[in-house]
Design an enzyme around this catalytic site. Structure first.
Site, PDB file in Angstrom:
ATOM      1  N   ARG A 192       0.835  -1.210   0.000  1.00 11.52           N
ATOM      2  CA  ARG A 192       0.000   0.000   0.000  1.00 11.52           C
ATOM      3  C   ARG A 192       0.865   1.253   0.000  1.00 11.52           C
ATOM      4  O   ARG A 192       0.610   2.189  -0.739  1.00 11.52           O
ATOM      5  CB  ARG A 192      -0.953  -0.015   1.195  1.00 11.52           C
ATOM      6  N   TYR A 203      -5.343  -5.913  14.896  1.00 12.78           N
ATOM      7  CA  TYR A 203      -5.236  -4.997  13.762  1.00 12.78           C
ATOM      8  C   TYR A 203      -4.742  -3.637  14.267  1.00 12.78           C
ATOM      9  O   TYR A 203      -5.525  -2.776  14.667  1.00 12.78           O
ATOM     10  CB  TYR A 203      -6.573  -4.934  13.001  1.00 12.78           C
ATOM     11  N   PHE A 204      -3.422  -3.480  14.211  1.00 13.10           N
ATOM     12  CA  PHE A 204      -2.803  -2.270  14.744  1.00 13.10           C
ATOM     13  C   PHE A 204      -2.961  -1.081  13.791  1.00 13.10           C
ATOM     14  O   PHE A 204      -2.434  -0.001  14.062  1.00 13.10           O
ATOM     15  CB  PHE A 204      -1.316  -2.508  15.027  1.00 13.10           C
ATOM     16  N   ASP A 205      -3.677  -1.288  12.672  1.00 15.79           N
ATOM     17  CA  ASP A 205      -4.005  -0.128  11.830  1.00 15.79           C
ATOM     18  C   ASP A 205      -5.277   0.542  12.356  1.00 15.79           C
ATOM     19  O   ASP A 205      -5.671   1.600  11.870  1.00 15.79           O
ATOM     20  CB  ASP A 205      -4.167  -0.528  10.352  1.00 15.79           C
ATOM     21  N   HIS A 240      -6.876  -9.623  -4.912  1.00 18.02           N
ATOM     22  CA  HIS A 240      -5.923  -8.520  -4.684  1.00 18.02           C
ATOM     23  C   HIS A 240      -4.874  -8.538  -5.810  1.00 18.02           C
ATOM     24  O   HIS A 240      -3.675  -8.456  -5.560  1.00 18.02           O
ATOM     25  CB  HIS A 240      -5.242  -8.667  -3.308  1.00 18.02           C
ATOM     26  N   TRP A 290      -8.129 -14.323  10.667  1.00 18.97           N
ATOM     27  CA  TRP A 290      -8.244 -12.861  10.841  1.00 18.97           C
ATOM     28  C   TRP A 290      -9.677 -12.408  11.089  1.00 18.97           C
ATOM     29  O   TRP A 290      -9.903 -11.425  11.774  1.00 18.97           O
ATOM     30  CB  TRP A 290      -7.645 -12.127   9.632  1.00 18.97           C
ATOM     31  N   GLU A 322      -2.612   1.180   4.352  1.00 18.39           N
ATOM     32  CA  GLU A 322      -3.374   2.183   3.583  1.00 18.39           C
ATOM     33  C   GLU A 322      -3.180   3.584   4.143  1.00 18.39           C
ATOM     34  O   GLU A 322      -3.010   4.549   3.392  1.00 18.39           O
ATOM     35  CB  GLU A 322      -4.882   1.860   3.607  1.00 18.39           C
ATOM     36  N   ASP A 342      -0.342  -6.331  -3.879  1.00 18.33           N
ATOM     37  CA  ASP A 342      -1.766  -6.035  -3.704  1.00 18.33           C
ATOM     38  C   ASP A 342      -2.265  -5.247  -4.917  1.00 18.33           C
ATOM     39  O   ASP A 342      -1.483  -4.975  -5.839  1.00 18.33           O
ATOM     40  CB  ASP A 342      -2.034  -5.286  -2.389  1.00 18.33           C
ATOM     41  N   ASP A 384      -7.271 -14.124   0.732  1.00 18.21           N
ATOM     42  CA  ASP A 384      -8.395 -13.410   1.342  1.00 18.21           C
ATOM     43  C   ASP A 384      -9.130 -12.549   0.318  1.00 18.21           C
ATOM     44  O   ASP A 384      -8.556 -12.159  -0.706  1.00 18.21           O
ATOM     45  CB  ASP A 384      -7.898 -12.502   2.483  1.00 18.21           C
ATOM     46  N   GLU A 385     -10.364 -12.256   0.636  1.00 22.55           N
ATOM     47  CA  GLU A 385     -11.151 -11.234  -0.049  1.00 22.55           C
ATOM     48  C   GLU A 385     -11.068 -11.332  -1.576  1.00 22.55           C
ATOM     49  O   GLU A 385     -10.968 -10.316  -2.254  1.00 22.55           O
ATOM     50  CB  GLU A 385     -10.691  -9.837   0.399  1.00 22.55           C
ATOM     51  N   TRP A 394      -1.484  -2.828   8.575  1.00 17.93           N
ATOM     52  CA  TRP A 394      -1.864  -2.590   7.180  1.00 17.93           C
ATOM     53  C   TRP A 394      -1.539  -1.145   6.831  1.00 17.93           C
ATOM     54  O   TRP A 394      -1.709  -0.234   7.652  1.00 17.93           O
ATOM     55  CB  TRP A 394      -3.348  -2.883   6.966  1.00 17.93           C
TER      56      TRP A 394
HETATM   57  C1  ACM Z   1      -7.234  -9.068   5.587  1.00 14.31           C
HETATM   58  O1  ACM Z   1      -7.290  -8.174   6.450  1.00 14.31           O
HETATM   59  N1  ACM Z   1      -7.851  -8.922   4.436  1.00 14.31           N
HETATM   60  C2  ACM Z   1      -6.497 -10.293   5.823  1.00 14.31           C
END
Ligand code: ACM
Length: 555
Positions: free
Chosen positions: A180, A439-441, A282, A414, A491, A209, A347-348, A489
């Site tokens: 990111r 999730y430290f973001d 992704h 997760w 972003e 990504d 994922d996703e 993460w």
């Molecule tokens: C994730 O947060 N998509 C693993």
């Protein structure tokens, strides 16, 4: 007579009180504020003084760790301790000894550390254990020892202690996200230094990504020529309307030489870098470089790496050429990263394009699969078999459970602990990484006072309370929980200072949840140790979030 008796009783009481106060003074000798808390620590009397005359004794096998200890002390102390061979007298010295016999009780990461007035001895069955013993020794010294600049007029005293220590979990991880916002090599090293100081041992690098591909792959040069660069980047939050962009080209990637350099820098600090290469979702940056890998190559000819956050629908088409592409990339990745675990994301992966494509629908029918989820599971199995044949293990986010888990797969849970529970019950290994606690973001304080973050709320106290072993599994199943990992993460994190702000002190709480005995955890005592520990972060130049009373008190 009565008076005499009274005097005798009074004298007796005074003697008793003074004895009591002596022993309570002993009991109250302050315990050094070690983070993470060691398994067992007995504080003794006296101190060991480190001076330029102190020698470091090591034999051939422990020599590398001795050199790291000496190197670590040089910047603040301004002198280099001399090395001496194992035959030397241990009086006045710091001795590092590899003792295979300790493996049974302490494993290869555990250690003993004895500080006496005339010597310091660190023993472990493994080099990692010696390294962790040294990390604890550094924390026993005045906090300024972490300074990168010479510190004058400090007496380098180490209090006498006897420590026996070993980690509770083998996977103590943090994730960074150069996909990111690219993270230059020097900043990754800086991040690894802070991790090592806190006894973390896994760094997952999210290398690919929708917004960028960050690793040189010789067979596919366009991945970095095109896929590593986006035209501009969203400013502000994804949900803000209207969307604004900065108009600046953003990008970068690690050459294979740089990756090797990072892997060896991390290994010297007993950190294994786990590469994450996202598939089949992704995938927009890949398709921007190689449109033929997309589901609709004609429509995707002009695709570019994404300039904002979220999840793109651009997904790999799992044709034979697409599967081969993934294997080719992983072949180069495995040559660079010795990590047993190779993370393939998973994922996703939005299935919209697979649903829309007659070609993919036909593929599903021909393979005798029920739906798109099963197609993803089929694809992941190909990759699982491929990695297993090379002696590696596939690890992926918990979506890889959908449509049937590949036989050799390890699950990173997760979306809560659920995925981890299912996988552990099915006999698969698991790394816990739930959004709720890792999730430290996410925000760590009131939004109006914090820098922009993705959302959520994860204060220090909540991280400290995290328990990686879910109640819902048996002791036998719990053996599959390798440990846990916290995610940064990227972003909304684009500078090393901001990354450190989001990581610390939450990572101090997290390491304790992973290293220290479950029953020894106590938030009040932790925050009291933390008020000392942050002096070390300050000395090391780590840009941590200042402790606030609310964080100390809210449980
Ligand atoms: C994730 O947060 N998509 C693993």
């Amino acid at each position: 007579m009565l008076n005499n008796r009274l005097v005798t009783v009074l004298v007796f009481c005074m003697i008793a009180m003074s004895v009591l106060s002596c022993s309570s003074a002993l009991a109250e000798r302050p315990s050094p504020s070690i983070v993470p808390l060691p398994v067992k620590m007995i504080v003794g009397k006296g101190v060991f003084r480190i001076s330029s005359k102190t020698r470091v004794i090591a034999d051939g096998k422990s020599d590398a760790e001795a050199v790291k200890l000496i190197d670590a002390l040089v910047p603040a102390m301004g002198f280099r301790l001399k090395r001496a061979g194992a035959a030397e007298k241990t009086g006045g010295a710091i001795t590092l000894t590899l003792a295979a016999g300790l493996a049974k009780t302490l494993g290869s990461e555990g250690y003993t550390l004895e500080v006496k007035a005339d010597r310091i001895e660190i023993k472990s069955a493994g080099a990692a254990g010696l390294f962790y013993g040294v990390q604890t020794l550094r924390q026993l010294l005045p906090a300024k020892v972490f300074s990168v600049k010479r510190v004058e007029k400090v007496d380098w005293l180490v209090p006498c202690v006897s420590i026996t220590d070993h980690p509770r979990f083998g996977w103590r991880g943090l994730l960074i996200d150069p996909a990111r916002h690219f993270i230059p090599v020097g900043d990754v090293k800086r991040f690894i230094d802070a991790m090592a100081m806190h006894k973390f041992n896994r760094l997952q690098m999210h290398l690919t990504d929708d917004q960028g591909w960050r690793i040189e792959i010789k067979k596919y040069p366009l991945l970095t020529k095109i896929g590593a660069w986006r035209d501009e980047t969203l400013v502000g939050h994804l949900r803000a309307k209207p969307r604004r962009y900065d108009g600046k080209r953003h990008g970068g990637f690690y050459t294979q030489k740089e990756i090797r350099e990072l892997v060896s820098y991390a290994a010297a600090r007993h950190v294994t870098i786990v590469p994450e290469i996202e598939m089949p979702g992704h995938f927009r940056a890949v398709i921007s470089a190689y449109p033929a890998l997309g589901v609709f190559p004609d429509r995707q000819k002009d695709l570019k790496p994404w300039t904002h956050w979220g999840i793109s629908s651009d997904i790999l088409a799992p044709r034979p050429a697409g599967v081969q592409f993934c294997k080719d990339v992983l072949t180069e990745v495995m040559a660079l990263f010795p990590s047993r675990y190779i993370h393939i994301g998973g994922d996703e992966a939005k299935k919209t394009q697979w649903k829309q494509s007659q070609e993919i629908q036909k593929m599903i029918r021909q393979k005798g699969l029920k739906n798109e989820e099963e197609l993803q599971a089929w694809f992941i199995k190909q990759i699982d078999v491929f990695l297993a044949a090379k002696g590696r293990r596939l690890i992926g986010w918990d979506e890889i459970l959908q449509g049937g888990l590949a036989p050799g797969a390890t699950v990173m849970s997760w979306r809560g602990q659920r995925g981890g529970i299912t996988a552990a019950r099915a006999g698969h290994d698991v790394v816990m990484a739930p959004t709720s606690h890792t999730y430290f973001d996410n925000y760590q304080g009131p939004r109006e006072k914090e820098p922009l973050a993705i959302g959520g709320n994860l204060p220090l106290a909540k991280v400290y309370q995290y328990e990686p072993i879910p109640k819902a599994i048996t002791a036998e199943q719990a053996r599959h929980v390798l440990g846990a990992q916290a995610q940064l993460w990227g972003e909304y994190i684009s500078t090393p200072q901001h990354r450190e702000y989001m990581a610390y002190p939450r990572a101090c709480a997290f390491t304790e949840a992973l290293w220290s005995p479950r029953d020894a955890r106590d938030y009040e005592r932790f925050t009291s140790r933390l008020t000392e520990h942050v002096n070390r972060l300050t000395a090391a130049g780590i840009h941590y979030r200042k402790l606030d009373r609310a964080a100390k008190q809210s449980k």
